[in-house]
Design an enzyme around this catalytic site. Structure first.
Site, PDB file in Angstrom:
ATOM      1  N   ILE A   1      -0.524  -2.169   7.501  1.00 29.98           N
ATOM      2  CA  ILE A   1      -1.512  -2.055   8.579  1.00 29.98           C
ATOM      3  C   ILE A   1      -2.864  -1.809   7.929  1.00 29.98           C
ATOM      4  O   ILE A   1      -3.135  -0.727   7.406  1.00 29.98           O
ATOM      5  CB  ILE A   1      -1.199  -0.907   9.563  1.00 29.98           C
ATOM      6  CG1 ILE A   1       0.072  -1.210  10.359  1.00 29.98           C
ATOM      7  CG2 ILE A   1      -2.388  -0.705  10.520  1.00 29.98           C
ATOM      8  CD1 ILE A   1      -0.061  -2.356  11.375  1.00 29.98           C
ATOM      9  N   ASP A   2      -3.725  -2.829   7.954  1.00 27.80           N
ATOM     10  CA  ASP A   2      -5.090  -2.639   7.472  1.00 27.80           C
ATOM     11  C   ASP A   2      -5.927  -2.231   8.680  1.00 27.80           C
ATOM     12  O   ASP A   2      -5.970  -2.954   9.681  1.00 27.80           O
ATOM     13  CB  ASP A   2      -5.615  -3.942   6.866  1.00 27.80           C
ATOM     14  CG  ASP A   2      -6.989  -3.730   6.283  1.00 27.80           C
ATOM     15  OD1 ASP A   2      -7.113  -2.948   5.324  1.00 27.80           O
ATOM     16  OD2 ASP A   2      -7.952  -4.305   6.812  1.00 27.80           O
TER      17      ASP A   2
ATOM     18  N   ASP B   1      -0.834  -5.221   2.821  1.00 32.05           N
ATOM     19  CA  ASP B   1      -1.300  -4.030   3.530  1.00 32.05           C
ATOM     20  C   ASP B   1      -0.578  -4.055   4.866  1.00 32.05           C
ATOM     21  O   ASP B   1      -0.918  -4.857   5.733  1.00 32.05           O
ATOM     22  CB  ASP B   1      -2.829  -4.066   3.709  1.00 32.05           C
ATOM     23  CG  ASP B   1      -3.343  -2.715   4.175  1.00 32.05           C
ATOM     24  OD1 ASP B   1      -4.540  -2.442   3.983  1.00 32.05           O
ATOM     25  OD2 ASP B   1      -2.548  -1.931   4.742  1.00 32.05           O
TER      26      ASP B   1
ATOM     27  N   THR C   1      -5.760   1.413   9.537  1.00 28.40           N
ATOM     28  CA  THR C   1      -4.827   2.442  10.054  1.00 28.40           C
ATOM     29  C   THR C   1      -5.533   3.441  10.956  1.00 28.40           C
ATOM     30  O   THR C   1      -5.014   3.846  11.998  1.00 28.40           O
ATOM     31  CB  THR C   1      -4.135   3.167   8.884  1.00 28.40           C
ATOM     32  OG1 THR C   1      -3.334   2.226   8.159  1.00 28.40           O
ATOM     33  CG2 THR C   1      -3.249   4.287   9.379  1.00 28.40           C
TER      34      THR C   1
ATOM     35  N   GLU D   1       0.822  -1.224   0.000  1.00 30.48           N
ATOM     36  CA  GLU D   1       0.000   0.000   0.000  1.00 30.48           C
ATOM     37  C   GLU D   1       0.844   1.257   0.000  1.00 30.48           C
ATOM     38  O   GLU D   1       0.479   2.250  -0.644  1.00 30.48           O
ATOM     39  CB  GLU D   1      -0.908   0.012   1.234  1.00 30.48           C
ATOM     40  CG  GLU D   1      -1.771   1.261   1.318  1.00 30.48           C
ATOM     41  CD  GLU D   1      -2.811   1.232   2.431  1.00 30.48           C
ATOM     42  OE1 GLU D   1      -2.724   0.352   3.314  1.00 30.48           O
ATOM     43  OE2 GLU D   1      -3.718   2.081   2.381  1.00 30.48           O
TER      44      GLU D   1
ATOM     45  N   ASP E   1      -6.211  -4.472   0.666  1.00 29.69           N
ATOM     46  CA  ASP E   1      -7.185  -4.639   1.755  1.00 29.69           C
ATOM     47  C   ASP E   1      -7.720  -6.070   1.785  1.00 29.69           C
ATOM     48  O   ASP E   1      -8.096  -6.570   2.844  1.00 29.69           O
ATOM     49  CB  ASP E   1      -8.383  -3.684   1.570  1.00 29.69           C
ATOM     50  CG  ASP E   1      -8.009  -2.218   1.707  1.00 29.69           C
ATOM     51  OD1 ASP E   1      -7.104  -1.907   2.504  1.00 29.69           O
ATOM     52  OD2 ASP E   1      -8.622  -1.388   1.019  1.00 29.69           O
TER      53      ASP E   1
END
Ligand code: LIP
Length: 257
Positions: free
Chosen positions: A81-82, A79, A84, A62, A207
Site C-alpha cells: 500500500i503506497d 509497495d 498508507t 516494503e 515507492d
C-alpha cells in the site's frame, strides 16, 4: 511474463485494500510511518502467487527483510500500500504498486488505486496504459505552464526547511502545486498528463519502481535530483516530469534557476 495475468492478479487485492477494519489495525514503524493489516494482507496475498507464477523472479517488498535480494537478476519490487497514511485517514488516494526490475532498472509496472478502480500498467517497449487505454505525458513546455506535485518526506521532519524551500521555488514558478501522499500515484498522474512534474526526497525503491516503468513508457523522464538514475537498493530523491520540463525542474530544485 504476461501483463494480462499480472493485472488480473493485482486487481484481486481490491477486497483486501478496501477492508476498512484492517486499515485501522495499525503498527507504528517510526515518525508518521505506519503499517496496517492491509499492507501485510496485500503483501502476503501477492507474494506466494507471484512465486508460483514466476518461480525464477526474486521478491522485494516494503514490509519484509530484503537483505537477501540480488538486484542483478529479475526482482519484483512491491509497495503493498503506497500512501498508507492516506489509507488510515480514508483519504482514498493509495495504491498497490508492483514493479519488475531487471539488471537493476524497472522494466514493467502495475499501479492500482482500488478506490478509483484505476489501474496503470506498462511493460518496456509496450507503452503505458490506464485501464487498458494508452496514456501519454502532457505537452507542457515550461514549469510556468505546469501543475507540479510535491512530496513532503513526512518520515524525515528534519528535511522540512530544505524541502519547503524547494517547494516554495517550485510554487513561485509553476501554475500551482499539489500534494497527494502517494508517490506511485504522483508518477502515474504524470504519466497520463494530469500533472506535469513531481518532486520528493528520500523515497524508497518500492515507492517508485513501478511508477518509473509506467512514466518512462508514457514518454516521461525520471531521475534523482542530480539527474542520475535512481537507486533501487537505497532511498532516492526523485525528480519526475513529462520530459519537456525536466532540465528546468532539476535546476529549480537545485536553486540554479
Ligand atoms: C509514501 C509515499 C509518499 C511519501 C511518504 C511515503 P508509503 O509511501 O508514497 O509520497 O510522502 O513519505 O513514503 O510509506 O505510504 O508506502
Amino acid at each position: 511474463m504476461t501483463m494480462k495475468k499480472l493485472i488480473e492478479l493485482v486487481k484481486e487485492t481490491r477486497k483486501i485494500a478496501l477492508d476498512s477494519g484492517s486499515a485501522h489495525d495499525i503498527e507504528i514503524k517510526g515518525t508518521a510511518d505506519f503499517v496496517t493489516k492491509v499492507d501485510y494482507g496485500v503483501q502476503e496475498f501477492l507474494r506466494p502467487r507471484l512465486r508460483e507464477m514466476y518461480p525464477d523472479i526474486q521478491f522485494m517488498s516494503e514490509e519484509m527483510d530484503n537483505s537477501g535480494v540480488d538486484m542483478s537478476g529479475r526482482v519484483w519490487i512491491l509497495d503493498p500500500i503506497d500512501g498508507t497514511t492516506n489509507l488510515i485517514h480514508d483519504y482514498r488516494m493509495s495504491a498497490v504498486s508492483l514493479g519488475l526490475a531487471e539488471n537493476g532498472v524497472p522494466v514493467a509496472g502495475v499501479v492500482y488505486n482500488p478506490f478509483s478502480d484505476e489501474l496503470f500498467s506498462a511493460e518496456r517497449g509496450g507503452g503505458a496504459f490506464l485501464n487498458g487505454k494508452p496514456i501519454r505525458v502532457s505537452g507542457a513546455e515550461t514549469l510556468a505552464q505546469s501543475l507540479v506535485s510535491v512530496g513532503t518526506s513526512p518520515y524525515y521532519k528534519e528535511l522540512a526547511d530544505e524541502n519547503f524551500e524547494v517547494i516554495k521555488r517550485l510554487f513561485i514558478c509553476a501554475e500551482d502545486i499539489r500534494r497527494c501522499g502517494s508517490a506511485a500515484m504522483d508518477l502515474c498522474y504524470t504519466a497520463c498528463g494530469r500533472i506535469d512534474a513531481y518532486f520528493e526526497r528520500r523515497l524508497k525503491p518500492w515507492d517508485y519502481a513501478a511508477g518509473i516503468a509506467i512514466l518512462r513508457e508514457a514518454g516521461g523522464c525520471v531521475t534523482d535530483i542530480s539527474g542520475a538514475e535512481p537507486s533501487y537498493t537505497e532511498p532516492s530523491d526523485i525528480a519526475a516530469s513529462n520530459g519537456r520540463v525536466h532540465s528546468e525542474l532539476i535546476e529549480r530544485i537545485a536553486g540554479k534557476a
